[in-house]
Design a protein around this motif. Structure first.
Motif, short mmCIF file in Angstrom:
data_model
loop_
_atom_site.label_atom_id
_atom_site.label_comp_id
_atom_site.label_asym_id
_atom_site.label_seq_id
_atom_site.Cartn_x
_atom_site.Cartn_y
_atom_site.Cartn_z
N UNK A 20 -3.82 -6.82 -21.99
CA UNK A 20 -4.01 -5.43 -22.64
C UNK A 20 -3.53 -4.57 -21.41
N UNK A 21 -3.11 -5.03 -20.29
CA UNK A 21 -2.57 -4.36 -19.19
C UNK A 21 -1.19 -4.91 -18.85
N UNK A 22 -0.30 -3.62 -18.89
CA UNK A 22 0.92 -3.46 -18.22
C UNK A 22 0.62 -4.10 -16.75
N UNK A 23 1.66 -4.78 -16.22
CA UNK A 23 1.66 -5.36 -14.85
C UNK A 23 3.00 -5.04 -14.09
N UNK A 24 2.73 -4.73 -12.85
CA UNK A 24 3.77 -4.34 -11.96
C UNK A 24 3.60 -4.81 -10.62
N UNK A 25 4.89 -4.77 -10.04
CA UNK A 25 4.98 -5.19 -8.45
C UNK A 25 5.54 -4.21 -7.95
N UNK A 26 4.94 -3.63 -6.52
CA UNK A 26 5.47 -2.73 -5.81
C UNK A 26 5.44 -3.53 -4.43
N UNK A 27 6.20 -2.83 -3.47
CA UNK A 27 6.23 -3.24 -2.04
C UNK A 27 6.01 -2.06 -1.09
N UNK A 28 5.56 -2.21 0.09
CA UNK A 28 5.71 -1.26 1.10
C UNK A 28 6.02 -1.93 2.46
N UNK A 29 6.91 -1.42 2.91
CA UNK A 29 7.54 -1.81 4.40
C UNK A 29 6.66 -0.69 5.59
N UNK A 30 6.60 -1.34 6.72
CA UNK A 30 6.01 -0.61 7.76
C UNK A 30 6.78 0.78 7.80
N UNK A 31 5.87 2.00 7.90
CA UNK A 31 6.34 3.34 8.06
C UNK A 31 6.93 3.84 6.76
#
Length: 123
Positions: free
Chosen positions: A31-42
């Motif tokens: 029942x959930x859409x799923x995503x990927x995110x990313x975060x680099x330093x700063x």
């Protein structure tokens, strides 16, 4: 809310591949859409890709289109991110996230987050 745990990160040389997994708890994964995110330093958290509830539709960030592929297995409560042709600029902490409504591309569209997994690409 759904609980999410990412795995599969690590150190890889430029041009290599990695597959990230995100295991979800609960019986309502589909029942959930799923995503990927990313975060680099700063840097701010950046959208990578999202998949709808059935797995039949995806949206990808332009900079990763053709290199990264999201998929899901609703029977296993798991979403995957296959990353090919990795570049040093792909180095970041990668997060999976779940959205109970819609399937947006902004962090605010997602209500549940994993703890993240580090991906480091060496040149």
């Amino acid at each position: 809310q759904v609980q999410l745990v990412e795995s599969g990160g690590g150190l890889v040389q430029a041009g290599g591949s990695l597959r990230l997994s995100c295991a979800a708890s609960g019986r309502t994964f589909s029942s959930y859409a799923m995503g990927w995110f990313r975060q680099a330093p700063g840097k701010e958290r950046e959208f990578v890709t999202v998949i709808n509830r059935s797995g039949g539709m995806t949206r990808d960030a332009d900079s990763m289109k053709g290199r990264f592929t999201i998929s899901r297995d609703n029977a296993k409560n798991t979403v995957y991110l296959q990353m090919n042709s990795l570049k040093p600029e792909d180095t970041a902490v990668y997060y999976c996230a779940a959205a109970s409504s819609g399937w947006g591309t902004k962090p605010a569209d997602f209500g549940s987050w994993g703890q993240g997994t580090q991906v480091t690409v060496s040149s």
